[in-house]
Design an enzyme around this catalytic site. Structure first.
Site, PDB file in Angstrom:
ATOM      1  N   SER A  36      69.419  54.175  58.464  1.00  0.00           N
ATOM      2  CA  SER A  36      68.669  55.050  59.374  1.00  0.00           C
ATOM      3  C   SER A  36      67.457  54.379  60.016  1.00  0.00           C
ATOM      4  O   SER A  36      66.973  54.845  61.049  1.00  0.00           O
ATOM      5  CB  SER A  36      68.205  56.312  58.635  1.00  0.00           C
ATOM      6  OG  SER A  36      67.366  55.973  57.550  1.00  0.00           O
ATOM      7  N   ASP A 326      58.342  60.817  59.443  1.00  0.00           N
ATOM      8  CA  ASP A 326      58.925  61.834  58.560  1.00  0.00           C
ATOM      9  C   ASP A 326      58.818  61.334  57.114  1.00  0.00           C
ATOM     10  O   ASP A 326      58.163  60.303  56.883  1.00  0.00           O
ATOM     11  CB  ASP A 326      60.365  62.168  58.991  1.00  0.00           C
ATOM     12  CG  ASP A 326      61.351  61.021  58.793  1.00  0.00           C
ATOM     13  OD1 ASP A 326      60.991  60.018  58.140  1.00  0.00           O
ATOM     14  OD2 ASP A 326      62.496  61.119  59.279  1.00  0.00           O
ATOM     15  N   HIS A 329      60.563  57.531  57.318  1.00  0.00           N
ATOM     16  CA  HIS A 329      60.635  56.582  58.434  1.00  0.00           C
ATOM     17  C   HIS A 329      59.299  56.401  59.157  1.00  0.00           C
ATOM     18  O   HIS A 329      58.580  57.380  59.377  1.00  0.00           O
ATOM     19  CB  HIS A 329      61.691  57.061  59.449  1.00  0.00           C
ATOM     20  CG  HIS A 329      63.029  57.265  58.836  1.00  0.00           C
ATOM     21  ND1 HIS A 329      63.475  58.499  58.402  1.00  0.00           N
ATOM     22  CD2 HIS A 329      64.017  56.387  58.537  1.00  0.00           C
ATOM     23  CE1 HIS A 329      64.687  58.374  57.883  1.00  0.00           C
ATOM     24  NE2 HIS A 329      65.038  57.101  57.948  1.00  0.00           N
TER      25      HIS A 329
END
Length: 365
Positions: A36, A326, A329
């Site tokens: 991600s 978040d 990240h």
């Protein structure tokens, strides 16, 4: 030729092929593999909970819309593409990835995956690393149909490659619960050594598929992300066990890469010390213009580190002053610092050389 329209069609086709061929020889392609931290939208096309295709993701992206990047704006591959003077690579699953767009490169990454196939099983349909490499093979066949096998080989050999793996193998596997299958199987040092041995196989496969300049990102400071502070820290200090994992994994990665390069007789692989890059702004956020490196901009609970970022989450008004977007990240602003260290950092950050040096060296070839 008696039919002028047929003649005109042939001319147009010949010119189009010539244009595509010249593009292949001009720009440097860029390929991205991993999780991600570098996924720019592949998971949008999959049945998985590991996705970032709804607000407030993308709030600071030029379109203001969620794109599948786990960021408020640009992610690390975007910023590297900008430094290369190229357009951003499209997700491999994007229907827009065809024709001349293929020659820019492709992003094969998928949020939730790891080095191991059993990492991220809770996310259901994600593109595991072996499948990403198979997709890379299929991509080369598509390009070969466009510009021929020789030019395709040249495009791949001359490309820059970024691969980011490892974090999920700890966070979403080994440490996922107090008791996990991998915890029962391995001590933390043994598990880290096992991950490195499996990672080496992945890098060798990338080399076999034609990659000749590969940036290999280590894990960040796993215990310092807001998610770990929220669940494992009692006093706001980085969580001890995930930090120990990163401290074991990253030196082993550098050591493995040095050995691989020695065996291949060339500096194919470059170790990117993401832990050290992030430690700088985590330990001293104010020096880098952040008000906090503990609290996520988007989230809920302690440190905004519980659950995921959704339209119902707390959202900071100014993303530029937060290191984390978040619970897991970095913000676009933090990503810029990471890419700057990749471009110009010393061997402490980029071993054996930084991206600016690579670009100068490769321009002479």
């Amino acid at each position: 030729m008696s039919n002028p329209s047929v003649f005109l069609t042939i001319v147009v086709v010949v010119l189009a092929v010539a244009t595509i061929a010249s593009q292949a020889e001009g720009a440097r392609a860029f390929f991205v593999f991993g999780d991600s931290l570098v996924d720019n939208g592949n998971n949008n096309y999959l049945l998985t909970s590991a996705r970032a295709d709804s607000p407030p993701y993308g709030i600071d992206y030029p379109t203001g819309r969620a794109t599948g990047r786990f960021s408020n704006g640009y992610n690390i591959p975007d910023l590297i593409s900008q430094r290369l003077g190229a357009e951003a690579t499209l997700p491999y699953l994007s229907p827009e990835l065809n024709g001349p767009k293929l020659l820019v490169g492709a992003n094969f990454a998928s949020a939730g995956i790891g080095i191991l196939n059993d990492t991220g099983i809770q996310f259901a349909s994600i593109i595991r690393i072996f499948q990403q490499l198979e997709n890379f093979q299929a991509y080369q066949q598509r390009v070969s149909a466009l510009i021929g096998p020789e030019r395709t080989k040249q495009l791949v050999n001359n490309a820059l490659v970024l691969i980011t793996l490892g974090g999920n193998d700890y966070v979403n596997n080994y440490f996922l619960a107090p008791i996990t299958a991998r915890r029962l199987q391995f001590s933390l040092p043994a598990y880290s050594r096992y991950l490195i041995s499996e990672y080496q196989k992945i890098l060798k496969r990338l080399y076999d598929l034609g990659a000749r300049r590969v940036l290999v990102t280590g894990t960040g400071p796993l215990g310092c992300v807001p998610a770990e502070l929220a669940t494992r820290s009692s006093n706001g200090q980085c969580a001890e066990e995930p930090q120990r994992a990163a401290a074991l994994f990253n030196p082993l990665l550098v050591q493995m890469i040095q050995g691989l390069n020695q065996d291949l007789g060339s500096d194919i692989f470059v170790a990117v010390n993401a832990q050290q890059m992030q430690n700088n702004f985590i330990s001293n956020p104010q020096q880098f213009g952040f008000v906090t490196s503990k609290i996520a901009c988007c989230g809920q609970g302690p440190y905004n580190g519980v659950g995921i970022c959704t339209p119902a989450s707390n959202l900071c008004p100014n993303r530029k002053i937060y290191a984390f977007w978040d619970p897991f990240h970095p913000t676009e602003e933090a990503n810029k610092l990471i890419v700057e260290a990749m471009m110009s950092g010393s061997q402490k950050y980029m071993n054996p050389m930084n991206l600016s040096t690579i670009m100068v060296m490769d321009a002479k070839i």
